[in-house]
Write a protein that holds these residues in place. Structure first.
Motif, PDB file in Angstrom:
ATOM      1  N   ILE A 195      89.275  75.060  66.060  1.00 22.92           N
ATOM      2  CA  ILE A 195      88.385  73.957  65.694  1.00 22.92           C
ATOM      3  C   ILE A 195      89.219  72.791  65.156  1.00 22.92           C
ATOM      4  CG2 ILE A 195      86.523  73.193  64.177  1.00 22.92           C
ATOM      5  CD1 ILE A 195      85.557  75.074  66.334  1.00 22.92           C
ATOM      6  N   LEU A 196      89.202  71.690  65.871  1.00 26.27           N
ATOM      7  CA  LEU A 196      89.945  70.501  65.431  1.00 26.27           C
ATOM      8  C   LEU A 196      89.214  69.764  64.319  1.00 26.27           C
ATOM      9  CD1 LEU A 196      91.077  69.025  68.868  1.00 26.27           C
ATOM     10  CD2 LEU A 196      92.406  70.418  67.292  1.00 26.27           C
ATOM     11  N   GLY A 197      87.883  69.830  64.333  1.00 27.19           N
ATOM     12  CA  GLY A 197      87.135  69.136  63.301  1.00 27.19           C
ATOM     13  C   GLY A 197      85.694  68.897  63.711  1.00 27.19           C
ATOM     14  N   TYR A 198      84.955  68.319  62.768  1.00 30.74           N
ATOM     15  CA  TYR A 198      83.575  67.880  62.973  1.00 30.74           C
ATOM     16  C   TYR A 198      83.552  66.399  62.633  1.00 30.74           C
ATOM     17  CZ  TYR A 198      78.457  67.606  62.077  1.00 30.74           C
ATOM     18  OH  TYR A 198      77.123  67.268  62.064  1.00 30.74           O
ATOM     19  N   VAL A 199      83.224  65.552  63.605  1.00 33.25           N
ATOM     20  CA  VAL A 199      83.210  64.106  63.359  1.00 33.25           C
ATOM     21  C   VAL A 199      81.782  63.589  63.454  1.00 33.25           C
ATOM     22  CG1 VAL A 199      85.580  63.721  64.127  1.00 33.25           C
ATOM     23  CG2 VAL A 199      83.707  63.545  65.776  1.00 33.25           C
ATOM     24  N   HIS A 200      81.456  62.626  62.595  1.00 30.94           N
ATOM     25  CA  HIS A 200      80.085  62.122  62.562  1.00 30.94           C
ATOM     26  C   HIS A 200      80.066  60.671  62.087  1.00 30.94           C
ATOM     27  CE1 HIS A 200      79.560  62.136  58.116  1.00 30.94           C
ATOM     28  NE2 HIS A 200      80.439  63.132  58.162  1.00 30.94           N
ATOM     29  N   GLY A 201      78.924  60.042  62.250  1.00 31.61           N
ATOM     30  CA  GLY A 201      78.684  58.693  61.743  1.00 31.61           C
ATOM     31  C   GLY A 201      77.644  58.737  60.646  1.00 31.61           C
ATOM     32  N   HIS A 202      76.643  57.842  60.734  1.00 33.47           N
ATOM     33  CA  HIS A 202      75.435  57.846  59.907  1.00 33.47           C
ATOM     34  C   HIS A 202      75.627  57.325  58.494  1.00 33.47           C
ATOM     35  CE1 HIS A 202      71.378  58.916  58.764  1.00 33.47           C
ATOM     36  NE2 HIS A 202      71.813  59.661  57.780  1.00 33.47           N
ATOM     37  N   ASN A 203      76.702  57.685  57.819  1.00 34.03           N
ATOM     38  CA  ASN A 203      76.873  57.318  56.418  1.00 34.03           C
ATOM     39  C   ASN A 203      77.317  55.875  56.228  1.00 34.03           C
ATOM     40  OD1 ASN A 203      76.122  59.821  55.526  1.00 34.03           O
ATOM     41  ND2 ASN A 203      78.203  60.570  55.168  1.00 34.03           N
ATOM     42  N   HIS A 204      77.791  55.240  57.278  1.00 32.80           N
ATOM     43  CA  HIS A 204      78.305  53.868  57.196  1.00 32.80           C
ATOM     44  C   HIS A 204      79.473  53.773  56.210  1.00 32.80           C
ATOM     45  CE1 HIS A 204      74.473  51.721  58.947  1.00 32.80           C
ATOM     46  NE2 HIS A 204      74.646  52.934  59.452  1.00 32.80           N
ATOM     47  N   SER A 205      80.267  54.840  56.159  1.00 36.38           N
ATOM     48  CA  SER A 205      81.423  54.873  55.264  1.00 36.38           C
ATOM     49  C   SER A 205      82.402  55.918  55.775  1.00 36.38           C
ATOM     50  CB  SER A 205      81.007  55.184  53.824  1.00 36.38           C
ATOM     51  OG  SER A 205      80.309  56.418  53.754  1.00 36.38           O
TER      52      SER A 205
ATOM     53  N   PHE B  38      78.190  47.001  51.534  1.00 39.73           N
ATOM     54  CA  PHE B  38      77.653  47.272  50.202  1.00 39.73           C
ATOM     55  C   PHE B  38      78.023  48.708  49.863  1.00 39.73           C
ATOM     56  CE2 PHE B  38      74.282  47.743  53.347  1.00 39.73           C
ATOM     57  CZ  PHE B  38      73.857  49.050  53.162  1.00 39.73           C
ATOM     58  N   THR B  39      78.176  48.997  48.594  1.00 37.43           N
ATOM     59  CA  THR B  39      78.708  50.298  48.178  1.00 37.43           C
ATOM     60  C   THR B  39      77.635  51.253  47.688  1.00 37.43           C
ATOM     61  OG1 THR B  39      79.174  49.404  45.977  1.00 37.43           O
ATOM     62  CG2 THR B  39      80.965  49.352  47.589  1.00 37.43           C
ATOM     63  N   ASP B  40      76.395  50.784  47.554  1.00 39.28           N
ATOM     64  CA  ASP B  40      75.344  51.723  47.177  1.00 39.28           C
ATOM     65  C   ASP B  40      74.797  52.419  48.420  1.00 39.28           C
ATOM     66  OD1 ASP B  40      74.418  49.283  48.012  1.00 39.28           O
ATOM     67  OD2 ASP B  40      72.794  49.130  46.560  1.00 39.28           O
ATOM     68  N   TYR B  41      73.974  53.418  48.224  1.00 36.67           N
ATOM     69  CA  TYR B  41      73.402  54.232  49.299  1.00 36.67           C
ATOM     70  C   TYR B  41      74.489  54.953  50.109  1.00 36.67           C
ATOM     71  CZ  TYR B  41      69.457  51.166  48.216  1.00 36.67           C
ATOM     72  OH  TYR B  41      68.472  50.461  47.566  1.00 36.67           O
ATOM     73  N   LYS B  42      75.538  55.360  49.445  1.00 36.58           N
ATOM     74  CA  LYS B  42      76.623  56.075  50.107  1.00 36.58           C
ATOM     75  C   LYS B  42      76.876  57.398  49.382  1.00 36.58           C
ATOM     76  CE  LYS B  42      77.755  52.602  52.925  1.00 36.58           C
ATOM     77  NZ  LYS B  42      76.822  51.579  52.499  1.00 36.58           N
ATOM     78  N   PRO B  43      77.328  58.437  50.083  1.00 41.03           N
ATOM     79  CA  PRO B  43      77.603  59.713  49.412  1.00 41.03           C
ATOM     80  C   PRO B  43      78.812  59.617  48.488  1.00 41.03           C
ATOM     81  CG  PRO B  43      78.282  59.804  51.706  1.00 41.03           C
ATOM     82  CD  PRO B  43      77.554  58.509  51.531  1.00 41.03           C
ATOM     83  N   GLU B  44      78.808  60.422  47.451  1.00 43.64           N
ATOM     84  CA  GLU B  44      79.913  60.435  46.508  1.00 43.64           C
ATOM     85  C   GLU B  44      81.207  60.827  47.213  1.00 43.64           C
ATOM     86  OE1 GLU B  44      81.164  62.613  42.281  1.00 43.64           O
ATOM     87  OE2 GLU B  44      79.169  62.915  43.156  1.00 43.64           O
TER      88      GLU B  44
END
Length: 486
Positions: free
Chosen positions: A402-412, A434-440
């Motif tokens: 498994i090389l990895g799991y790649v994704h978008g959605h978070n905009h970060s 903008f930096t809000d609405y993003k995962p820690e």
């Protein structure tokens, strides 16, 4: 010359329930190219609000375009059916700052700015010649002011004529590369070539993907710049394929508009001359902000995947010469109580595909939504994430492929390596900061209009034999390299 926002719409609809959008054609009997006007998303019973330039409900005596069109000096707007007349509202280049620097989706997927020039009076026209570069929305009525009763899909009413000397076909006038991207183009192409040369010196094989996520195409947006930059880099350091991790559009209008806008993106990416592999995102289901015109899974596949011969959003792509498999599957279901995540069909697909993957073939798993709830701001749950995680871990522990799991959605941007393989989040191609609405733990890079940070995408160089993923960033952000030791 005319540059219609929608110039890359295909001739044929991939949605059997939606009308066919006509293509731009040359009029061989005159010195003009004819650009048809469609009413997808607008139509009969719509008019222009003179206060803000948006559409509003009206009676059946007016009809209006949802889309705005970019016209330049010398272009002519004229009715085809002389029983009709029209008025124009004009718009200028945007976007307004709040569309970049706050969490905001423009309700009509339109980043141009209204010029406050629409007046509802009886000064209607049957022909108009543009004296300057501007953007227009068109409102029509019958000359007798009666109720409109025509089939807009089969009975053309109005078009734009553009001087043939300026434009013969859709591809006649290349989109100009912005000078402020020039250094970034050279830097990115050089970095790609250096990475590939270093790996080749070790006797290893690579594959290079243009990797994008979250384009969120809007009228008057920046996708044309992205496409120009992709082409410029591709001409110096060629890509083998394009992987788009989802959210081609905002998904807030009709199915017909979603088809038109997504095809602008997909057809544009296909202009690179390589295969384009889309991942379907939550906005690509056309389920956002209470939009009732939701695409079924079958309609999604027909709209986004028909070009690559896929009948559903779960598929895999093999690059046999270097021993690589991309596994692509869905991660959003509007019909489920927990919409974000993986339904039973996704779980079964991944389990079956991994079980049939040759044991020496390296695997890159691709989805739109992150695998882990802690890497997702918008919900506390990711449906069936434990099952997906367990399947990937089991395969990796057994084969180390498994090389990895790649994704978008978070905009970060973010990388998690806690689970035996890297989980990699890709920042958004859409111009946004903008930096809000993003995962820690995620990183959001500053973006500005009209410099290199306006754009954001990666060249992903995969070296399967070294379990190596090299993300070469174009625009806002940094290069990243992940090597899974297993």
């Amino acid at each position: 010359m005319i540059k219609e926002f929608l110039r890359r719409i295909t001739k044929n609809s991939h949605d059997n329930h939606a009308p066919i959008t006509p293509s731009i054609t040359a009029d061989i009997t005159s010195a003009y190219t004819l650009i048809p006007i469609d009413f997808h998303g607008g139509g009969i019973g719509k008019r222009i609000n003179s206060e803000d330039g948006t559409l509003e409900a009206a009676d059946g005596t007016t009809m209006t375009t949802f889309k705005v069109y970019h016209i330049q000096e010398g272009d002519i707007v004229e009715v085809i059916n002389k029983n009709y007349e029209f008025k124009l509202a004009t718009y200028r280049e945007g976007p307004a700052d709040h569309l970049i620097y706050t969490y905001c989706y423009q309700s009509e997927e339109n980043w141009t700015i209204y010029n406050n020039d629409f007046i509802e009076d009886d000064n209607y026209l049957q022909t108009y010649t543009s004296k300057k570069d501007t953007y227009i929305r068109i409102q029509l009525r019958r000359c007798d002011k009666g109720t409109i009763n025509i089939n807009l899909d089969t009975e053309p009413v109005i078009h734009i004529k553009s001087p043939k000397t300026a434009r013969i076909t859709k591809a006649a006038v290349p989109y100009p590369c912005k000078t402020f991207f020039a250094d970034e183009i050279r830097k990115t192409a050089t970095a790609i070539l250096k990475e590939k040369e270093a790996i080749r010196a070790e006797g290893k094989d690579t594959i290079t993907l243009a990797l994008l996520a979250d384009t969120h195409y809007v009228m008057g947006g920046t996708f044309e710049d992205t496409l120009s930059n992709l082409k410029a880099v591709h001409s110096q350091a060629p890509f083998d394929a394009v992987l788009h991790l989802g959210d081609l559009t905002d998904g807030m209008s009709t199915k017909a508009v979603a088809r038109d806008f997504s095809q602008i993106v997909l057809d544009g990416l296909r202009e690179l001359g390589t295969p384009v592999y889309p991942v379907i995102g939550n906005h690509d289901t056309n389920y956002f902000k209470g939009n009732p015109d939701v695409l079924t899974e079958e309609e999604q596949a027909a709209m986004y995947l028909q070009d690559i011969g896929q009948a559903n959003p779960r598929y895999y792509v093999d690059f046999e010469d270097i021993g690589l498999r991309l596994i692509i599957f869905n991660s959003f279901d509007s019909k489920e109580k927990v919409r974000y995540g993986f339904n039973d069909r996704d779980v079964s697909f991944l389990e079956d595909t991994l079980s049939k993957t040759p044991k020496t073939t390296k695997v890159l798993v691709c989805a739109h939504v992150p695998l882990l709830p802690k890497m997702h701001y918008w919900s506390k749950e990711i449906r069936n994430h434990e099952k997906i995680l367990a399947l990937i871990q089991k395969h990796n522990e057994k084969h180390g492929t498994i090389l990895g799991y790649v994704h978008g959605h978070n905009h970060s941007d973010q990388i998690n390596t806690e689970y035996g393989f890297p989980i990699v989040s890709i920042g958004c191609n859409k111009l946004e900061y903008f930096t809000d609405y993003k995962p820690e733990g995620s990183v959001t890079y500053e973006r500005k209009m009209c410099d290199e940070t306006q754009d954001l995408w990666d060249a992903l160089i995969i070296t399967p034999s070294r379990n190596r993923l090299a993300f070469i960033r174009f625009g806002a952000g940094e290069d990243r390299v992940v090597e899974n030791p297993l």
